[in-house]
Each structure stands twice: as C-alpha cells, then as structure tokens.
Scaffold this motif. Structure first.
Motif, PDB file in Angstrom:
ATOM      1  N   THR A 190      61.580  40.976  -7.799  1.00  0.00           N
ATOM      2  CA  THR A 190      60.371  41.690  -7.373  1.00  0.00           C
ATOM      3  C   THR A 190      60.544  42.274  -5.968  1.00  0.00           C
ATOM      4  O   THR A 190      60.142  43.419  -5.709  1.00  0.00           O
ATOM      5  CB  THR A 190      59.159  40.746  -7.404  1.00  0.00           C
ATOM      6  OG1 THR A 190      58.983  40.246  -8.730  1.00  0.00           O
ATOM      7  CG2 THR A 190      57.894  41.472  -6.973  1.00  0.00           C
ATOM      8  N   ILE A 191      61.148  41.514  -5.068  1.00  0.00           N
ATOM      9  CA  ILE A 191      61.367  41.998  -3.702  1.00  0.00           C
ATOM     10  C   ILE A 191      62.335  43.179  -3.703  1.00  0.00           C
ATOM     11  O   ILE A 191      62.080  44.217  -3.075  1.00  0.00           O
ATOM     12  CB  ILE A 191      61.887  40.874  -2.788  1.00  0.00           C
ATOM     13  CG1 ILE A 191      60.830  39.776  -2.633  1.00  0.00           C
ATOM     14  CG2 ILE A 191      62.258  41.435  -1.405  1.00  0.00           C
ATOM     15  CD1 ILE A 191      61.340  38.526  -1.934  1.00  0.00           C
ATOM     16  N   TYR A 192      63.450  43.036  -4.424  1.00  0.00           N
ATOM     17  CA  TYR A 192      64.430  44.132  -4.474  1.00  0.00           C
ATOM     18  C   TYR A 192      63.832  45.365  -5.148  1.00  0.00           C
ATOM     19  O   TYR A 192      64.123  46.504  -4.759  1.00  0.00           O
ATOM     20  CB  TYR A 192      65.699  43.685  -5.196  1.00  0.00           C
ATOM     21  CG  TYR A 192      66.639  42.883  -4.324  1.00  0.00           C
ATOM     22  CD1 TYR A 192      67.332  43.498  -3.279  1.00  0.00           C
ATOM     23  CD2 TYR A 192      66.824  41.514  -4.524  1.00  0.00           C
ATOM     24  CE1 TYR A 192      68.190  42.768  -2.463  1.00  0.00           C
ATOM     25  CE2 TYR A 192      67.675  40.778  -3.714  1.00  0.00           C
ATOM     26  CZ  TYR A 192      68.355  41.412  -2.682  1.00  0.00           C
ATOM     27  OH  TYR A 192      69.188  40.688  -1.868  1.00  0.00           O
ATOM     28  N   GLN A 193      62.979  45.151  -6.144  1.00  0.00           N
ATOM     29  CA  GLN A 193      62.317  46.289  -6.798  1.00  0.00           C
ATOM     30  C   GLN A 193      61.389  46.998  -5.809  1.00  0.00           C
ATOM     31  O   GLN A 193      61.343  48.234  -5.769  1.00  0.00           O
ATOM     32  CB  GLN A 193      61.533  45.794  -8.009  1.00  0.00           C
ATOM     33  CG  GLN A 193      60.942  46.920  -8.860  1.00  0.00           C
ATOM     34  CD  GLN A 193      60.287  46.367 -10.110  1.00  0.00           C
ATOM     35  OE1 GLN A 193      59.677  45.302 -10.096  1.00  0.00           O
ATOM     36  NE2 GLN A 193      60.408  47.080 -11.218  1.00  0.00           N
ATOM     37  N   TYR A 194      60.659  46.230  -5.032  1.00  0.00           N
ATOM     38  CA  TYR A 194      59.772  46.805  -4.008  1.00  0.00           C
ATOM     39  C   TYR A 194      60.581  47.608  -2.988  1.00  0.00           C
ATOM     40  O   TYR A 194      60.126  48.652  -2.506  1.00  0.00           O
ATOM     41  CB  TYR A 194      59.006  45.683  -3.306  1.00  0.00           C
ATOM     42  CG  TYR A 194      58.122  46.164  -2.178  1.00  0.00           C
ATOM     43  CD1 TYR A 194      56.880  46.738  -2.435  1.00  0.00           C
ATOM     44  CD2 TYR A 194      58.544  46.053  -0.845  1.00  0.00           C
ATOM     45  CE1 TYR A 194      56.076  47.194  -1.396  1.00  0.00           C
ATOM     46  CE2 TYR A 194      57.740  46.501   0.189  1.00  0.00           C
ATOM     47  CZ  TYR A 194      56.514  47.077  -0.085  1.00  0.00           C
ATOM     48  OH  TYR A 194      55.729  47.536   0.937  1.00  0.00           O
ATOM     49  N   GLU A 195      61.780  47.134  -2.678  1.00  0.00           N
ATOM     50  CA  GLU A 195      62.652  47.828  -1.727  1.00  0.00           C
ATOM     51  C   GLU A 195      63.440  48.957  -2.386  1.00  0.00           C
ATOM     52  O   GLU A 195      64.296  49.570  -1.756  1.00  0.00           O
ATOM     53  CB  GLU A 195      63.616  46.828  -1.093  1.00  0.00           C
ATOM     54  CG  GLU A 195      62.930  45.789  -0.219  1.00  0.00           C
ATOM     55  CD  GLU A 195      63.909  44.796   0.403  1.00  0.00           C
ATOM     56  OE1 GLU A 195      63.596  44.276   1.484  1.00  0.00           O
ATOM     57  OE2 GLU A 195      64.977  44.547  -0.201  1.00  0.00           O
ATOM     58  N   LYS A 196      63.154  49.214  -3.669  1.00  0.00           N
ATOM     59  CA  LYS A 196      63.816  50.271  -4.442  1.00  0.00           C
ATOM     60  C   LYS A 196      65.328  50.067  -4.498  1.00  0.00           C
ATOM     61  O   LYS A 196      66.122  51.004  -4.377  1.00  0.00           O
ATOM     62  CB  LYS A 196      63.471  51.660  -3.882  1.00  0.00           C
ATOM     63  CG  LYS A 196      61.972  51.953  -3.888  1.00  0.00           C
ATOM     64  CD  LYS A 196      61.671  53.384  -3.541  1.00  0.00           C
ATOM     65  CE  LYS A 196      60.162  53.643  -3.473  1.00  0.00           C
ATOM     66  NZ  LYS A 196      59.444  53.253  -4.703  1.00  0.00           N
ATOM     67  N   ASP A 197      65.706  48.837  -4.719  1.00  0.00           N
ATOM     68  CA  ASP A 197      67.117  48.464  -4.824  1.00  0.00           C
ATOM     69  C   ASP A 197      67.407  48.091  -6.277  1.00  0.00           C
ATOM     70  O   ASP A 197      66.796  47.155  -6.809  1.00  0.00           O
ATOM     71  CB  ASP A 197      67.407  47.278  -3.901  1.00  0.00           C
ATOM     72  CG  ASP A 197      68.891  46.961  -3.801  1.00  0.00           C
ATOM     73  OD1 ASP A 197      69.631  47.194  -4.778  1.00  0.00           O
ATOM     74  OD2 ASP A 197      69.309  46.440  -2.744  1.00  0.00           O
ATOM     75  N   PRO A 198      68.336  48.802  -6.939  1.00  0.00           N
ATOM     76  CA  PRO A 198      68.631  48.509  -8.356  1.00  0.00           C
ATOM     77  C   PRO A 198      69.169  47.111  -8.602  1.00  0.00           C
ATOM     78  O   PRO A 198      69.278  46.681  -9.754  1.00  0.00           O
ATOM     79  CB  PRO A 198      69.671  49.580  -8.727  1.00  0.00           C
ATOM     80  CG  PRO A 198      70.225  50.070  -7.435  1.00  0.00           C
ATOM     81  CD  PRO A 198      69.132  49.930  -6.430  1.00  0.00           C
ATOM     82  N   LEU A 199      69.492  46.385  -7.520  1.00  0.00           N
ATOM     83  CA  LEU A 199      69.931  45.005  -7.680  1.00  0.00           C
ATOM     84  C   LEU A 199      68.858  44.159  -8.367  1.00  0.00           C
ATOM     85  O   LEU A 199      69.153  43.101  -8.928  1.00  0.00           O
ATOM     86  CB  LEU A 199      70.263  44.418  -6.299  1.00  0.00           C
ATOM     87  CG  LEU A 199      70.974  43.064  -6.252  1.00  0.00           C
ATOM     88  CD1 LEU A 199      72.323  43.124  -6.978  1.00  0.00           C
ATOM     89  CD2 LEU A 199      71.179  42.626  -4.804  1.00  0.00           C
TER      90      LEU A 199
END
Length: 331
Positions: A190-199
């Motif tokens: 969820t955090i990486y998605q918020y940061e727009k990181d495909p990880l």
C-alpha cells in the motif's frame, strides 16, 4: 463378589466410553470442538489466539469475553480480552480505558509479557502519547529484539505521521521476523503504491500467495497490476476475486471498466456493470459509467435516468453533474 464385579464392569465401560469420545474428538476441527465444549477455557483461548493471528477480531472478542467471564483470575484470559477491546471494529474510548486497566493487571503478574507491553503502547499511541508509546515499544524490543508486533506498531505510528521511509523500514523488519505475516506485505504494498512505485506488485503478490482465499488481497493485487499496464493479468485477478467473494461488487465494476475503456466492448461492459449493480444497486461509479455507455449508444433518456440514480445517492457527485449539464444543454 457380585458388587465388586459390577464396579469393575462399570469402570471398564466408563474408560472405554471416555477413550472412544477422545478418539472421536481427534477428528473434530477447533470450531467443532468449541461448539461441543463451549465452556472449555483452553479451547476458547486456543481459538482466540488463532483469531488474533488471523485478524478475526469479532470472533476474538466473543471467545475472549466468554473465557474471561468463566475465569477472570486467568492472566491469559485477561490479556486476550484486553487485546480484543483495542481491536474492536466499533471501539469506544472507554474500551481503551478498560484495556489499559487489564494490561496493567497482566503486567503486575508478568512484567515481561510482550503482548501486554505492546498493548499498553497501543493505548498510548491511540491517546496521542507517542513518547510513551515508543518507550514501551523499545522496552519490548530490549526483552526480545525480534518481536514482530513491536515493529508493526512502530510502522503504524510512523505511517500515521506521514513518515513513509521509517514506516517501510519498520514493516520490512516485521516481515523479516515473520515471513508469513501477510498484513505486513499488504502495508508495504500500500505504501509503495501510494508512492507510485511498481514494487507494490511484488508485495501484493506475496500477500496473495499467503492468503489466496482473501478477496481484499486479490483486489489490491488486481488494482496494482492494472495500474501498471498488465491489463490481461488484471482481468484474471478480478475474475478470481469475484470467484472468492461474489458479493464484492468492485470486481465486476473493474471488469466492466476494462471492457468499456480498454477493450471498447460496451455490451460486455454492460454485462459486468449489471452484475455489480445486482450486488450493490447504489454503487455510484458503476452507475456513472453505465450512464456513459448509454450516452455512447445515443440513448439520452436512459443516460439521464441512470445519472438520476447516481445523484439520488450522492447529489454532489461532480462527474455525473457535469454529464447531466452537458446532456441538458444539447436540447
């Protein structure tokens, strides 16, 4: 002699029946055993701990409260009840006050009880006393530097402060201590998605492998997969999600949206939207997109009727208000 023989036969029958019952119980699930022995404190404790691990907080509260009523002197019962109080869905401030009291009683008997220490830290965090929360977290980590729940609470506090770097670090440490902890992977995703990181896809994938029957996990993975251009994979995941939980209208909504805007197959989109509305007739996004399809088909009347349903649910839904204004200006 006859009385003695009767006693022996009775004893043999008693123990034989007892052994038979024990053998039958071996084939019962934990839920079935609790149903059969509803006042068994060890069984209630076992299921409450299972519920705590699986985040089934409703069942946790049911079993913990029952066990505590049966024996309020038990430290384990008191601890489980306090944990249930701070994890209630519709908690009250008084629940945290009660939980603090019970955690205190547990710690008086067992000063190094890690669950109670982190429970106290959670109460402090809820009340905004972050300094004391971190003091208690660090106390728990001095007792056990690998205690997963301490890192989880740390991550949650950092996340509430908007410190995503430290939140990620804490959740990463949590899953290092327990690589089966799916919620940690969900939080990281969820955090990486918020940061727009495909990880984020990697973390959601791991969570999905750990909880393949969880519709919400499947939804997060499907949404992220589509977000990063893997449309066909997203379709499969949304279909799997619908299979896991047919009452989850978002799966049908997203399948319809992909058909409408990516594949430009309006009839197929309408099919999925109808399934979404069967589950939730007031799903605004579905209704709005269905109105757009009627517009594309030149069916102004049905478009306006569908938009009217949206505005009945939410009169301020701006996307729909804009489309109604456009249609009315075309008269």
């Amino acid at each position: 002699m006859i009385k003695h023989l009767f006693f022996v036969l009775t004893a043999i029958l008693f123990f034989a029946c007892g052994s038979l019952e024990e053998e039958q119980d071996k084939h019962l699930t934990l839920d079935q055993l609790v149903q059969k022995y509803p006042d068994s404190i060890p069984l209630l404790q076992q299921r409450a701990n299972r519920s705590l691990d699986s985040l089934d907080y409703k069942l946790l509260l049911t079993d913990a409260a029952h066990a505590f009523r049966l024996d309020s002197s038990s430290n384990e019962n008191r601890l489980l009840y306090a944990l249930a109080l701070i994890n209630k869905k519709d908690f009250l401030v008084s629940d945290f006050t009660s939980a603090q009291y019970h955690f205190g009683k547990v710690l008086k008997k067992d000063p190094k009880n890690l669950k109670a220490i982190i429970g106290m830290a959670s109460v402090s965090s809820f009340r905004g006393d972050l300094e004391n929360a971190f003091t208690l977290i660090n106390k728990a980590l001095r007792i056990n530097p690998r205690y997963r729940d301490a890192y989880i609470l740390k991550g949650s506090i950092y996340l509430s402060q908007g410190n995503y770097k430290l939140a990620k670090s804490s959740y990463e440490t949590a899953v290092q201590q327990d690589n089966k902890f799916f919620l940690g992977y969900m939080m990281l995703g969820t955090i990486y998605q918020y940061e727009k990181d495909p990880l984020c896809i990697e973390y959601f994938t791991t969570a999905s492998k750990l909880k393949p029957a969880n519709a919400e996990v499947a939804y997060s993975l499907a949404y992220a997969t589509y977000e990063y251009g893997k449309t066909e994979d997203a379709k499969k995941l949304y279909r799997r999600m619908a299979g896991l939980d047919s009452t989850y209208c978002e799966a049908y909504f997203h399948l319809g949206s992909i058909q409408q805007f990516d594949d430009e197959n309006l009839d197929s989109a309408m099919f999925f939207y109808s399934k979404s509305l069967d589950v939730n007739p007031k799903h605004i996004e579905t209704l709005h997109n269905l109105g757009l399809i009627y517009e594309d088909k030149g069916d102004r009347s049905n478009a306006l009727l569908t938009y009217a349903k949206v505005l009945k649910v939410n009169p301020e839904y701006q996307l729909t208000k804009d489309r109604v204004a456009v249609l009315k200006n075309r008269r």
